[in-house]
Design a protein around this motif. Structure first.
Motif, short mmCIF file in Angstrom:
data_model
loop_
_atom_site.label_atom_id
_atom_site.label_comp_id
_atom_site.label_asym_id
_atom_site.label_seq_id
_atom_site.Cartn_x
_atom_site.Cartn_y
_atom_site.Cartn_z
N LEU A 1 0.85 -1.19 0.00
CA LEU A 1 0.00 0.00 0.00
C LEU A 1 0.89 1.24 0.00
O LEU A 1 1.85 1.32 0.76
CB LEU A 1 -0.89 -0.01 1.24
N GLU A 2 0.57 2.21 -0.86
CA GLU A 2 1.43 3.39 -1.03
C GLU A 2 0.67 4.68 -0.72
O GLU A 2 -0.47 4.84 -1.11
CB GLU A 2 1.94 3.49 -2.47
N MET A 3 1.37 5.60 -0.05
CA MET A 3 0.84 6.93 0.18
C MET A 3 1.97 7.93 0.02
O MET A 3 3.09 7.67 0.42
CB MET A 3 0.24 7.04 1.59
N THR A 4 1.67 9.08 -0.58
CA THR A 4 2.64 10.17 -0.62
C THR A 4 2.07 11.37 0.13
O THR A 4 0.88 11.67 0.06
CB THR A 4 3.01 10.58 -2.06
N VAL A 5 2.97 12.03 0.86
CA VAL A 5 2.63 13.20 1.68
C VAL A 5 3.65 14.28 1.41
O VAL A 5 4.86 14.00 1.41
CB VAL A 5 2.65 12.84 3.18
N MET A 6 3.20 15.51 1.18
CA MET A 6 4.17 16.59 1.01
C MET A 6 4.21 17.47 2.25
O MET A 6 3.23 17.57 3.01
CB MET A 6 3.88 17.43 -0.24
N SER A 7 5.36 18.11 2.44
CA SER A 7 5.55 18.92 3.65
C SER A 7 4.72 20.20 3.61
O SER A 7 4.41 20.77 4.66
CB SER A 7 7.04 19.25 3.83
N TYR A 8 4.34 20.66 2.43
CA TYR A 8 3.48 21.85 2.32
C TYR A 8 2.05 21.44 2.66
O TYR A 8 1.42 20.62 1.98
CB TYR A 8 3.55 22.42 0.91
N GLY A 9 1.54 21.98 3.75
CA GLY A 9 0.18 21.67 4.17
C GLY A 9 0.00 20.31 4.81
O GLY A 9 -1.13 19.95 5.15
N GLY A 10 1.10 19.54 4.96
CA GLY A 10 0.94 18.17 5.44
C GLY A 10 0.01 17.38 4.55
O GLY A 10 -0.71 16.48 4.99
N THR A 11 0.04 17.71 3.25
CA THR A 11 -0.98 17.26 2.30
C THR A 11 -0.75 15.83 1.83
O THR A 11 0.35 15.48 1.38
CB THR A 11 -0.97 18.19 1.07
N ILE A 12 -1.80 15.01 1.92
CA ILE A 12 -1.78 13.67 1.33
C ILE A 12 -2.02 13.83 -0.17
O ILE A 12 -3.11 14.23 -0.60
CB ILE A 12 -2.83 12.76 1.98
N SER B 1 -8.07 30.00 -5.83
CA SER B 1 -9.39 30.60 -5.98
C SER B 1 -10.48 29.60 -5.59
O SER B 1 -11.43 29.93 -4.88
CB SER B 1 -9.60 31.07 -7.42
N ALA B 2 -10.34 28.36 -6.07
CA ALA B 2 -11.33 27.32 -5.74
C ALA B 2 -11.21 26.87 -4.29
O ALA B 2 -12.20 26.59 -3.63
CB ALA B 2 -11.16 26.13 -6.68
N ASN B 3 -9.97 26.76 -3.82
CA ASN B 3 -9.64 26.45 -2.43
C ASN B 3 -10.36 25.22 -1.89
O ASN B 3 -11.05 25.29 -0.87
CB ASN B 3 -9.94 27.66 -1.54
N PRO B 4 -10.18 24.05 -2.54
CA PRO B 4 -10.84 22.84 -2.05
C PRO B 4 -10.11 22.13 -0.91
O PRO B 4 -10.63 21.16 -0.36
CB PRO B 4 -10.87 21.95 -3.30
N TYR B 5 -8.88 22.56 -0.59
CA TYR B 5 -8.11 21.99 0.53
C TYR B 5 -7.80 20.51 0.31
O TYR B 5 -7.76 19.73 1.27
CB TYR B 5 -8.86 22.16 1.86
N PHE B 6 -7.55 20.10 -0.93
CA PHE B 6 -7.29 18.68 -1.20
C PHE B 6 -6.22 18.12 -0.27
O PHE B 6 -5.07 18.53 -0.30
CB PHE B 6 -6.83 18.48 -2.65
N GLY B 7 -6.58 17.14 0.54
CA GLY B 7 -5.62 16.34 1.28
C GLY B 7 -4.89 17.02 2.41
O GLY B 7 -4.00 16.42 3.02
N ALA B 8 -5.23 18.26 2.74
CA ALA B 8 -4.41 19.06 3.67
C ALA B 8 -4.81 18.85 5.13
O ALA B 8 -5.93 18.46 5.46
CB ALA B 8 -4.53 20.53 3.33
#
Length: 376
Positions: free
Chosen positions: A34-45, A77-84
């Motif tokens: 099982l794989e997941m990636t997370v970035m340091s900006y926003g703690g975003t998945i 502008s849309a600001n959906p907060y994907f994964g944050a």
């Protein structure tokens, strides 16, 4: 699953912020592949690849392949907060105003007249410090952030840690912890959008409307026209909000219920039957209860959400409009993903009858949510 990455945590550079700071992308792979990636900006998945009933892994969270897409004017502008990670206060605060011990505070109003998800520059737009951690039950990373006194108008310095663990029994385990030096509201959550058929969608299917949802909630908090709770705790009995039995998301979503019309679908806080009575910020509650279950009819994927929180915001992706193009090259159309944000209730700082979201100096905020994946 030959050819897949080896179990563990690896990091690479994902890009740079406008001020030159580097953003890292962390790949977590558990013992099952099982794989997941997370970035340091926003703690975003950024991605989460989960097998279907035939063992075919697909990405089940909405997002992008590049940092630039998360920083683009169209996204902002849309600001959906994907994964944050959402903070300091997830969900809405009426008028961006509240009082603590007679002192009035004003935080940014970035959702009409109200404050949403921490303000103009919430935790979703911060660069978190990330480190890999040993986890006996899987692989994990710890994300850390210091929010200074006065940040976005909130009192007190808040030191926050969020731990993501991808467990070897195929769960995403999230543990939040925070301390403050001055009483402050806090309501942390995770804002991933899920499509269990795959984030690119399935031809001939309407996003997540065919997903089968169960919510362990006997009540919800009705909202006014600004999506601020009225203070009422209303039974779901006989309403379009009754998901106590497995029900397709789309079966009642476009009905004439005033609450559905105000949210343009589901964008409401559900009161979790087993957690609401004893919820308190700063408690050490570890009793996870089943909040929600989602099943995708075509892929057979199942996601169960367990939490210590008293509420969950069910959002059916009503404001997605096709203007953002995801990782599979497909536009994210109306209701192409759903979010289940475990939380304390919206506008709690102004609602004395809701479970308190105030964290005092000397207390430790703890919250625990677990997304378990399986197939039928």
């Amino acid at each position: 699953m030959s050819g897949d990455p080896v179990a563990g945590v690896t990091a690479k550079t994902f890009g740079q912020l406008p001020d030159g700071r580097e953003v890292e992308l962390y790949l977590l792979v558990n013992a099952n592949g099982l794989e997941m990636t997370v970035m340091s900006y926003g703690g975003t998945i950024v991605s989460l690849k989960v097998p279907d009933a035939q063992g075919n892994a697909e990405d089940v969270v909405l997002g992008f392949d590049s940092l630039e897409d998360y920083l683009s004017p169209a996204y902002r502008s849309a600001n959906p907060y994907f994964g944050a990670i959402i903070g300091r206060y997830g969900n809405r605060i009426a008028g961006g105003q509240f009082e603590i011990d007679g002192t009035a505070y004003q935080v940014p109003t970035n959702d009409g007249e109200n404050s949403l998800h921490g303000g103009d520059r919430g935790f979703d737009q911060r660069l978190w410090q990330v480190s890999a951690v040993d986890a006996k039950d899987g692989v994990g990373v710890v994300l850390s952030l210091v929010s200074e006194d006065g940040d976005q108008g909130y009192p007190g310095q808040l030191e926050t840690q969020v731990r993501y663990t991808l467990t070897n029994d195929n769960a995403l385990d999230i543990r939040y912890q925070a301390t403050t030096n001055e009483t402050t509201p806090i309501n942390l959550t995770q804002h991933s959008y899920f499509n269990l058929e795959g984030e690119g969608g399935v031809e001939g299917q309407s996003g997540i409307l065919d997903h089968i949802l169960t919510l362990n909630a006997e009540a919800f908090t009705p909202v006014d026209e600004g999506l601020i709770p009225t203070g009422e705790i209303r039974s779901v009995e006989g309403t379009a909000f009754d998901f106590r039995e497995p029900t397709p998301v789309g079966s009642r979503i476009d009905g004439d219920d005033q609450q559905l019309q105000r949210g343009k679908g589901y964008d409401h806080n559900f009161v979790l039957a087993d957690n609401a009575s004893d919820a308190k910020n700063g408690s050490d509650a570890e009793g996870l209860v089943l909040a929600a279950r989602v099943e995708a009819p075509q892929s057979g994927r199942i996601m169960e959400v367990y939490t210590t929180e008293p509420g969950v915001q069910f959002y059916s992706g009503n404001f997605l409009d096709g203007s953002l193009v995801g990782k599979a090259g497909q536009p994210y159309e109306h209701r192409s993903g759903l979010a289940l944000e475990t939380q304390h209730f919206p506008d709690s700082p102004n609602q004395p009858d809701f479970p308190s979201t105030l964290l005092s100096a000397g207390e430790t905020y703890k919250s625990h949510t677990r997304y378990e994946f399986s197939t039928r």
